[in-house]
Design an enzyme around this catalytic site. Structure first.
Site, mmCIF file in Angstrom:
data_model
loop_
_atom_site.group_PDB
_atom_site.id
_atom_site.type_symbol
_atom_site.label_atom_id
_atom_site.label_comp_id
_atom_site.label_asym_id
_atom_site.label_seq_id
_atom_site.Cartn_x
_atom_site.Cartn_y
_atom_site.Cartn_z
ATOM 1 C CG ASN A 11 -15.557 0.122 16.106
ATOM 2 O OD1 ASN A 11 -14.774 -0.729 16.531
ATOM 3 N ND2 ASN A 11 -16.000 1.118 16.856
ATOM 4 N N PRO A 12 -13.543 -2.445 14.111
ATOM 5 C CG PRO A 12 -11.220 -2.562 14.151
ATOM 6 C CD PRO A 12 -12.353 -1.663 13.752
ATOM 7 C CE LYS A 13 -13.076 -2.006 22.725
ATOM 8 N NZ LYS A 13 -12.467 -0.860 23.420
ATOM 9 C CB THR A 14 -18.768 -2.259 17.435
ATOM 10 O OG1 THR A 14 -18.341 -1.671 16.213
ATOM 11 C CG2 THR A 14 -18.658 -1.252 18.559
ATOM 12 N NE ARG B 117 -13.464 1.785 4.381
ATOM 13 C CZ ARG B 117 -13.879 3.038 4.178
ATOM 14 N NH1 ARG B 117 -15.019 3.271 3.540
ATOM 15 N NH2 ARG B 117 -13.155 4.039 4.609
ATOM 16 C CE LYS C 93 -18.884 -8.688 1.177
ATOM 17 N NZ LYS C 93 -18.547 -9.788 0.226
ATOM 18 N N GLY C 94 -22.450 -5.335 5.421
ATOM 19 C CA GLY C 94 -23.456 -5.669 6.431
ATOM 20 C C GLY C 94 -22.925 -6.734 7.346
ATOM 21 C CD GLU D 139 -29.808 -10.139 10.394
ATOM 22 O OE1 GLU D 139 -30.238 -9.001 10.442
ATOM 23 O OE2 GLU D 139 -30.416 -11.107 10.841
HETATM 24 MO MO1 MOS Z 1 -32.774 -8.700 12.491
HETATM 25 S S1 MOS Z 1 -33.792 -10.455 12.590
HETATM 26 O O1 MOS Z 1 -32.920 -8.243 10.909
HETATM 27 O O2 MOS Z 1 -33.371 -7.681 13.627
#
Ligand code: MOS
Length: 741
Positions: free
Chosen positions: A633-636, A630, A703-704, A707
């Protein structure tokens, strides 16, 4: 009320940032503030023979000069092993504790003066004589050794695999083999690392650039043998970090020692040049891959060796094998991870640590396999789609990678790609299309938050979280506003202070999956607390009602049966003569890791244009589609993704620490010579989020996101460069001299 989660809310801290009202660590002004400057070693290994401090001590404004000769001996207690998500090494460099020099750039003295200029000047007057010892400054992959047991236990394993990779490789009808090199890279956040240390009796306050105030406190407590309760860390704003501020570095210890010595608050800010020596970096890596497939492109064997550099005084290791372990279906796999000790400052996490490295090799090798098979690179990925995490033997909690491939390919116009390299030419310009897969494992950790509902209709939500740029202030505000049923501008989120409820590390893309659920819990807790207060009251709309008869509704409380109006929180507080009501909530990881494997996914497509005569590579457009669960916030979220694309572009074409092995030193330690992408380098970036909502991973369904966005970008560009030119450049960055050479 309309949903607030999922709306493109502008950064709630934006006005404070653009008007200069946001106070970063360096900007806290304390009465009597003094300034420190470091003297850094200029040899890669050896010891200090002598230090002449007389000129520095006599210089105007100087309050103290401290070296190993007179610095206090510190206990440097070890921090006990922490859970995998949170594990960061405790400070292992014992600063100013002996005469040894472990790397070029190790602090050998610190000078404190009335002004920054006086401190910097006096630091230059400190004369140090060194005795040099032989140093290991050249990376030799053959010297690789496995990571230590404690790193292995935390998931940075020396080997992993399944089946019989060697045997299956020998019998594979189609094989490719290649070696890829990626140089040392530096974070180069806009805000330099800085600490202000302020002692008041036995109590220490640190104003610090950090992604994790609680870890900062813990590390300094262990270094100095202090009680954590005597230390407060304040860090409300962070100007980018990308992993370099997950832990403390020697300058923090120096600032604390210096403040004690002079009996005044002391500020120690690293110069741009010092950022290349006094904090960490992404380690140099070399990797070797062998892929074996059947004639239809199904992987039958996969062998992947990753070797990275590591400092000698502490061991920093990464989960570089994780993408290989589960990105594609393959019954026979062997992956190996090795570290080469060098005399350098320690590397550290940098945006998708390890994973970005593993994905680079795997996704370039997959492209080479596609060429060998005469198969479309996207088709090859689809043929090897992993329906489950084969290494863990677990289903995915969710996986919309197929939708990512389809959406991004369609939007990009992948179908227009002519398979032959050098086939899309316009005059002297060669156009190439390339693609790659992105993956980053999803983790979560425990955390807490508090919510206070106030009589003026505001909700103040607090947690010792960090916001290094992704928009924690904003997205947490949205989560709280939606849960409480209040408008966004009636919620204030406060973070960056160890006095606030505990938050886990702001790294590894775990913040929302971890803390977002704690914010929800805290909002529900305060609603419940207010409900019990008004039910227990003698009078009022809900007096005497049963527990389940009152529920949160429309920014207040109402009857569960829907009769009667909802009464706003502020109105209830007034009616009951309450100034405010506050409650805390927390969220912990559940059983999900036993049942599922979780990861964020992406598919990235890029176009490159190569000037055939000059060897210059331009990237006119990139399209990425992402499954991050999910989207709050699509903008950030888009900002995160295009930031990752830009980081990946830098990795592919520009970034490289120029290492001089004679001195064990980065020679381009500045933003003039260490190249990073600028606006003109990145014309069109498009980030698309495929619909998903991963409630099997955590209740918020996220999910995050962070990265995953840098993963896959550099290999997609390298693959596009091959398509444009027919040249496979296996060492990054892809510079004109490499392309013409
Ligand atoms: Mo990031 S490398 O988990 O700040």
């Amino acid at each position: 009320m309309n949903a607030i989660i999922g709306q493109p809310v502008s950064r709630v801290d934006g006005p404070a940032k653009v008007t200069g009202h946001a106070t970063y660590a360096a900007e806290f002004s304390l009465p009597g503030l003094a300034y420190a400057a470091m003297v850094l070693a200029t040899i890669p290994r050896g010891h200090v023979r002598s230090i002449d401090r007389r000129a520095a001590e006599a210089a105007p404004g100087v309050l103290a000069v401290m070296t190993h000769e007179d610095a206090p001996r510190l206990p440097y207690k070890q921090i006990a092993q922490r859970p995998q998500v949170d594990a960061q090494s405790g400070e292992q460099l014992h600063v100013l504790q002996d005469d040894q020099v472990r790397f070029n750039g190790e602090p050998v003295a610190v000078v404190v003066a009335e002004t920054l200029e006086q401190a910097v000047h006096a630091a230059e007057l400190v004369r140090v004589e060194y005795a040099r010892s032989p140093a290991v400054t050249i990376f030799d992959a053959k010297q690789g050794r496995p990571p230590s047991e404690s790193n292995a236990k935390a998931g940075r394993v020396p080997e992993l695999g399944r089946g019989d990779a060697e045997g299956a490789m020998a019998g594979a009808p189609v094989r490719v083999e290649a070696r890829y090199v990626h140089p040392r890279e530096h974070h180069n956040a806009i805000e330099p690392h800085v600490t202000i240390a302020h002692w008041e009796g036995e109590n220490l306050t640190l104003y610090d650039k950090t992604q994790w105030v609680d870890n900062d406190r813990k590390e300094i407590a262990h270094v100095f043998g202090l009680e954590e309760g005597n230390i407060r860390v304040v860090s409300p704003f962070v100007g980018g970090a990308f992993g370099s501020a997950l832990r403390t570095w020697p300058h923090v210890t120096l600032a604390v020692m210096a403040a004690k010595r002079v009996g005044r608050p002391v500020r120690l800010e690293l110069t741009r040049r010092q950022l290349y020596m006094a904090v960490g970096f992404r380690p140099h890596s070399e990797q070797h891959l062998r892929l074996g497939a059947d004639k239809d492109g199904r992987l039958v064997a996969l062998q992947h060796d990753v070797v990275q550099q590591v400092g000698r005084y502490e061991e920093y290791a990464e989960t570089a094998l994780s993408p290989t372990s589960h990105l594609y279906q393959c019954d026979n796999l062997h992956a190996r991870y090795r570290l080469v000790e060098m005399d350098t400052n320690s590397p550290c996490p940098m945006r998708a640590p390890g994973v970005v490295t593993g994905v680079l090799g795997l996704e370039m090798a997959m492209d080479e396999l596609a060429v060998e098979l005469g198969m479309d690179p996207l088709e090859l990925r689809l043929r090897n789609y992993a329906e489950q995490d084969q290494q863990k033997g677990l289903p995915w909690s969710s996986k919309e990678l197929r939708a990512c491939y389809e959406t991004a390919a369609e939007r990009f116009g992948w179908a227009r790609r002519k398979p032959e390299p050098r086939s899309m030419r316009e005059g002297g310009t060669l156009t190439g299309y390339g693609m790659a897969t992105a993956i980053y494992h999803s983790d979560r950790s425990g955390g807490s938050a508090s919510v206070a509902l106030t009589g003026n209709g505001m909700a103040v939500v607090r947690s010792a979280a960090s916001d290094m740029g992704p928009g924690t202030y904003t997205s947490m505000t949205q989560v709280a506003a939606e849960t409480l049923g209040l408008p966004v501008d009636h919620v204030r989120f406060e973070l960056g202070d160890t006095n606030l409820p505990y938050a886990p590390v702001h790294g590894g893309s775990i913040t929302m999956a971890s803390l977002g659920n704690a914010v929800v819990a805290a909002c529900q807790a305060v609603q419940g607390k207010l409900a019990s207060l008004v039910r227990a009251a003698q009078q009022g709309p809900f007096a005497g009602l049963a527990e389940d008869a009152v529920v949160a509704r429309e920014g207040g409380l109402g009857r569960a049966d829907g009769t009667g109006p909802a009464v706003p929180y502020a109105e209830l507080l007034r009616q009951h003569n309450l100034g405010w009501v506050e409650a805390e909530g927390s969220a912990q990881p559940g059983e999900e890791t036993k049942k599922y494997s979780s990861a964020a996914f992406g598919a990235i497509f890029v176009e490159v244009r190569v000037d055939e005569l000059l060897g210059t590579v331009r990237v006119p457009r990139m399209v990425g589609a992402y499954d991050v669960g999910r989207v709050i916030n699509p903008k950030t979220a888009r900002s995160q993704c295009i930031g990752g694309m830009v980081g990946g572009l830098g990795m592919a074409l520009e970034e490289r620490a120029e290492w001089d092995a004679r001195f064990g030193k980065v020679m381009n330690a500045n933003l003039a010579e260490y190249l990073v992408p600028v606006n003109a380098d990145v014309p069109s970036l498009e980030a698309i989020f495929v619909p998903n909502d991963d409630r099997d991973f955590n209740p918020l369904g996220v999910k995050g996101l962070a990265e995953v966005a840098i993963c896959g970008v550099a290999p997609a560009i390298a693959n596009a460069v091959w398509h444009a030119t027919g040249r496979r450049i296996r060492e990054l960055p892809i510079t004109p001299e490499r392309l013409l050479g």
